[in-house]
Motif scaffolding. Structure first.
Motif, PDB file in Angstrom:
ATOM      1  N   LEU A 145       0.838  -1.612   0.031  1.00 61.08           N
ATOM      2  CA  LEU A 145       0.338  -0.396  -0.027  1.00 61.08           C
ATOM      3  C   LEU A 145       0.824   1.644   0.000  1.00 61.08           C
ATOM      4  CD1 LEU A 145      -2.759  -1.014   2.419  1.00 61.08           C
ATOM      5  CD2 LEU A 145      -3.395  -0.359  -0.025  1.00 61.08           C
ATOM      6  N   PRO A 146      -0.061   2.030  -1.067  1.00 59.92           N
ATOM      7  CA  PRO A 146       0.946   3.083  -0.407  1.00 59.92           C
ATOM      8  C   PRO A 146       0.906   4.058   0.439  1.00 59.92           C
ATOM      9  CG  PRO A 146      -0.895   4.170  -1.965  1.00 59.92           C
ATOM     10  CD  PRO A 146      -0.275   1.965  -1.663  1.00 59.92           C
ATOM     11  N   LEU A 147       2.856   5.151   0.751  1.00 59.58           N
ATOM     12  CA  LEU A 147       2.900   5.490   1.859  1.00 59.58           C
ATOM     13  C   LEU A 147       2.751   6.728   1.033  1.00 59.58           C
ATOM     14  CD1 LEU A 147       6.402   4.059   3.013  1.00 59.58           C
ATOM     15  CD2 LEU A 147       3.927   3.923   4.035  1.00 59.58           C
ATOM     16  N   SER A 148       1.963   7.782   2.593  1.00 63.99           N
ATOM     17  CA  SER A 148       1.449   9.095   1.318  1.00 63.99           C
ATOM     18  C   SER A 148       2.435  10.403   3.181  1.00 63.99           C
ATOM     19  CB  SER A 148       0.228   9.228   1.886  1.00 63.99           C
ATOM     20  OG  SER A 148      -0.405  10.539   2.492  1.00 63.99           O
ATOM     21  N   ILE A 149       2.791  10.755   2.120  1.00 62.62           N
ATOM     22  CA  ILE A 149       3.749  11.967   2.742  1.00 62.62           C
ATOM     23  C   ILE A 149       3.129  12.531   3.939  1.00 62.62           C
ATOM     24  CG2 ILE A 149       5.163  14.190   2.380  1.00 62.62           C
ATOM     25  CD1 ILE A 149       5.805  13.763  -0.388  1.00 62.62           C
ATOM     26  N   SER A 150       1.860  12.527   3.793  1.00 64.01           N
ATOM     27  CA  SER A 150       1.229  13.519   5.169  1.00 64.01           C
ATOM     28  C   SER A 150       1.220  12.802   5.920  1.00 64.01           C
ATOM     29  CB  SER A 150      -0.875  14.057   4.624  1.00 64.01           C
ATOM     30  OG  SER A 150      -1.301  12.904   4.295  1.00 64.01           O
ATOM     31  N   GLN A 151       1.476  11.222   5.870  1.00 60.36           N
ATOM     32  CA  GLN A 151       1.781  10.369   7.546  1.00 60.36           C
ATOM     33  C   GLN A 151       2.366  10.998   8.308  1.00 60.36           C
ATOM     34  OE1 GLN A 151       0.407   6.526   5.377  1.00 60.36           O
ATOM     35  NE2 GLN A 151      -1.972   7.345   5.748  1.00 60.36           N
ATOM     36  N   GLU A 152       3.829  11.186   7.723  1.00 60.05           N
ATOM     37  CA  GLU A 152       4.999  11.390   8.081  1.00 60.05           C
ATOM     38  C   GLU A 152       5.425  12.079   9.211  1.00 60.05           C
ATOM     39  OE1 GLU A 152       8.662  10.624   5.365  1.00 60.05           O
ATOM     40  OE2 GLU A 152       6.808   9.909   3.967  1.00 60.05           O
ATOM     41  N   VAL A 153       5.246  11.828  10.406  1.00 58.17           N
ATOM     42  CA  VAL A 153       5.457  13.024  11.944  1.00 58.17           C
ATOM     43  C   VAL A 153       6.218  13.555  11.930  1.00 58.17           C
ATOM     44  CG1 VAL A 153       3.851  11.795  13.153  1.00 58.17           C
ATOM     45  CG2 VAL A 153       5.699  11.079  12.985  1.00 58.17           C
ATOM     46  N   SER A 154       7.329  12.829  10.950  1.00 55.51           N
ATOM     47  CA  SER A 154       8.675  13.669  11.245  1.00 55.51           C
ATOM     48  C   SER A 154       9.136  14.709   9.956  1.00 55.51           C
ATOM     49  CB  SER A 154       9.857  12.604  11.374  1.00 55.51           C
ATOM     50  OG  SER A 154       9.937  11.988  10.506  1.00 55.51           O
ATOM     51  N   ILE A 155       7.809  14.842   9.649  1.00 51.56           N
ATOM     52  CA  ILE A 155       8.533  15.832   8.514  1.00 51.56           C
ATOM     53  C   ILE A 155       7.404  16.679   8.079  1.00 51.56           C
ATOM     54  CG2 ILE A 155       8.326  15.153   5.390  1.00 51.56           C
ATOM     55  CD1 ILE A 155      10.099  12.627   5.788  1.00 51.56           C
ATOM     56  N   GLN A 156       8.482  17.522   7.362  1.00 51.15           N
ATOM     57  CA  GLN A 156       6.697  18.754   7.990  1.00 51.15           C
ATOM     58  C   GLN A 156       6.777  18.795   5.836  1.00 51.15           C
ATOM     59  OE1 GLN A 156       9.505  22.608   8.377  1.00 51.15           O
ATOM     60  NE2 GLN A 156       6.715  23.496   8.356  1.00 51.15           N
ATOM     61  N   VAL A 157       5.613  18.732   6.152  1.00 49.54           N
ATOM     62  CA  VAL A 157       4.409  18.381   4.341  1.00 49.54           C
ATOM     63  C   VAL A 157       4.670  19.979   3.774  1.00 49.54           C
ATOM     64  CG1 VAL A 157       3.319  17.640   3.042  1.00 49.54           C
ATOM     65  CG2 VAL A 157       3.982  16.652   5.065  1.00 49.54           C
ATOM     66  N   LEU A 158       4.791  20.297   2.809  1.00 48.60           N
ATOM     67  CA  LEU A 158       4.232  21.467   2.708  1.00 48.60           C
ATOM     68  C   LEU A 158       2.878  21.719   1.680  1.00 48.60           C
ATOM     69  CD1 LEU A 158       7.786  22.981   2.195  1.00 48.60           C
ATOM     70  CD2 LEU A 158       6.734  23.640   4.342  1.00 48.60           C
ATOM     71  N   SER A 159       2.399  22.282   1.624  1.00 54.88           N
ATOM     72  CA  SER A 159       1.232  21.912   0.968  1.00 54.88           C
ATOM     73  C   SER A 159       1.194  23.774   0.062  1.00 54.88           C
ATOM     74  CB  SER A 159      -0.358  22.523   1.521  1.00 54.88           C
ATOM     75  OG  SER A 159      -0.441  21.127   2.175  1.00 54.88           O
ATOM     76  N   ILE A 160       2.823  23.525  -0.273  1.00 61.84           N
ATOM     77  CA  ILE A 160       2.883  25.045  -1.975  1.00 61.84           C
ATOM     78  C   ILE A 160       3.504  24.749  -2.870  1.00 61.84           C
ATOM     79  CG2 ILE A 160       3.829  25.699   0.754  1.00 61.84           C
ATOM     80  CD1 ILE A 160       6.503  25.761  -0.740  1.00 61.84           C
ATOM     81  N   SER A 161       2.880  23.786  -3.258  1.00 62.15           N
ATOM     82  CA  SER A 161       2.856  24.042  -5.057  1.00 62.15           C
ATOM     83  C   SER A 161       2.193  25.072  -5.207  1.00 62.15           C
ATOM     84  CB  SER A 161       1.879  22.211  -5.136  1.00 62.15           C
ATOM     85  OG  SER A 161       1.026  21.853  -4.488  1.00 62.15           O
ATOM     86  N   LEU A 162       0.773  25.402  -5.199  1.00 63.65           N
ATOM     87  CA  LEU A 162       0.562  26.633  -5.769  1.00 63.65           C
ATOM     88  C   LEU A 162       0.838  27.429  -5.742  1.00 63.65           C
ATOM     89  CD1 LEU A 162      -3.383  25.929  -5.550  1.00 63.65           C
ATOM     90  CD2 LEU A 162      -2.298  25.052  -7.483  1.00 63.65           C
ATOM     91  N   ASN A 163       0.993  28.060  -5.050  1.00 61.38           N
ATOM     92  CA  ASN A 163       1.847  29.266  -4.181  1.00 61.38           C
ATOM     93  C   ASN A 163       3.615  29.175  -4.419  1.00 61.38           C
ATOM     94  OD1 ASN A 163       0.392  29.607  -2.674  1.00 61.38           O
ATOM     95  ND2 ASN A 163       1.413  28.867  -0.414  1.00 61.38           N
ATOM     96  N   PHE A 164       3.995  27.869  -4.803  1.00 56.51           N
ATOM     97  CA  PHE A 164       4.927  27.331  -5.221  1.00 56.51           C
ATOM     98  C   PHE A 164       5.318  28.297  -6.885  1.00 56.51           C
ATOM     99  CE2 PHE A 164       8.641  24.725  -7.421  1.00 56.51           C
ATOM    100  CZ  PHE A 164       9.764  25.275  -6.888  1.00 56.51           C
ATOM    101  N   LEU A 165       4.435  27.422  -6.627  1.00 53.95           N
ATOM    102  CA  LEU A 165       4.458  27.621  -8.868  1.00 53.95           C
ATOM    103  C   LEU A 165       3.600  29.609  -8.853  1.00 53.95           C
ATOM    104  CD1 LEU A 165       1.651  25.499 -10.500  1.00 53.95           C
ATOM    105  CD2 LEU A 165       3.660  26.061 -11.422  1.00 53.95           C
ATOM    106  N   SER A 166       3.226  29.538  -8.553  1.00 54.16           N
ATOM    107  CA  SER A 166       3.065  30.984  -8.996  1.00 54.16           C
ATOM    108  C   SER A 166       4.506  31.765  -7.932  1.00 54.16           C
ATOM    109  CB  SER A 166       2.191  31.759  -8.131  1.00 54.16           C
ATOM    110  OG  SER A 166       1.989  31.942  -6.548  1.00 54.16           O
ATOM    111  N   GLU A 167       4.976  31.491  -6.709  1.00 59.06           N
ATOM    112  CA  GLU A 167       5.938  31.858  -6.788  1.00 59.06           C
ATOM    113  C   GLU A 167       7.022  32.129  -8.069  1.00 59.06           C
ATOM    114  OE1 GLU A 167       7.082  33.877  -4.789  1.00 59.06           O
ATOM    115  OE2 GLU A 167       5.769  34.176  -3.612  1.00 59.06           O
ATOM    116  N   SER A 168       7.099  30.604  -8.157  1.00 56.99           N
ATOM    117  CA  SER A 168       8.199  30.979  -9.795  1.00 56.99           C
ATOM    118  C   SER A 168       8.154  31.427 -11.304  1.00 56.99           C
ATOM    119  CB  SER A 168       8.224  29.536 -10.488  1.00 56.99           C
ATOM    120  OG  SER A 168       8.199  28.280  -9.167  1.00 56.99           O
ATOM    121  N   GLN A 169       6.452  31.610 -11.172  1.00 56.26           N
ATOM    122  CA  GLN A 169       6.209  32.038 -12.647  1.00 56.26           C
ATOM    123  C   GLN A 169       6.633  34.001 -12.244  1.00 56.26           C
ATOM    124  OE1 GLN A 169       1.413  31.111 -12.034  1.00 56.26           O
ATOM    125  NE2 GLN A 169       2.507  29.845 -13.413  1.00 56.26           N
TER     126      GLN A 169
END
Ligand code: SF4
Ligand code: SF4
Length: 173
Positions: A145-169
């Motif tokens: 079964l796939p592991l979800s990044i959001s389940q990894e407690v020791s890692i800070q998950v960044l939901s910034i893909s859209l922000n990241f895109l707009s910043e890159s743009q």
């Protein structure tokens, strides 16, 4: 005397030009100071993959009918489907199934065309290995079964893909 005046005028024009360029450069620098960083501190931070991200393929052995459509639509004829024909019932029975992620280009064709939907693409992208043979996954490894990044407690998950895109743009125009 006249030539000295012309020289002074030329120096003055150059000084104004230089000041203009310095001002433009400083404006760009100040503009960048207002932006949030786009660098991700991997592996302590990870970006949540998008909904249709094409990562490791998940396979459900019980659903597979050994039709080999996935092999025919694969640009590199990759999935290895081993089956036997059960003569009494005139049906194929799957014996083993494997995909080599060292060769797969994650195009998603096999997932798209599988008639029983036993293949799916997960959001897992950390597949690197010291031994390339480990990238060749059999039905057991593919069935994990796939592991979800959001389940990894020791890692800070960044939901910034859209922000990241707009910043890159902004950066790349
Ligand atoms: S297309 Fe789907 S059902 Fe057919 S062999 Fe491939 S994985 Fe199995
Ligand atoms: S994702 Fe593409 S390259 Fe990989 S096994 Fe499926 S069809 Fe082949």
């Amino acid at each position: 005397m006249f030539s000295t005046l012309i020289e002074f005028r030329s120096y003055g024009q150059q000084a104004v030009e230089a000041a203009k360029y310095i001002g433009q450069g400083s404006a760009v620098t100040l503009d960048h100071l207002n932006r949030s960083p786009v660098t991700v501190q991997y592996p302590y931070e990870k970006i949540l993959p998008s909904e249709r991200f094409r990562g490791r393929i998940h396979f459900e052995f019980d659903k597979c009918i050994a039709c080999e459509v996935c092999v025919r639509v694969c640009p590199v004829n990759l999935p290895v489907v081993d089956w036997i024909l059960i003569k009494d019932i005139k049906k194929k029975r799957l014996r083993s199934y494997s995909i080599d992620f060292g060769v797969c280009i994650f195009c998603g064709n096999c997932v798209e065309y599988c008639p029983t939907n036993c293949l799916s693409m997960t959001e897992e992208y950390e597949l690197s290995s010291y031994d390339r043979h480990e990238l060749n996954q059999d039905q057991t490894a593919l069935g994990r079964l796939p592991l979800s990044i959001s389940q990894e407690v020791s890692i800070q998950v960044l939901s910034i893909s859209l922000n990241f895109l707009s910043e890159s743009q902004k950066v790349w125009g």
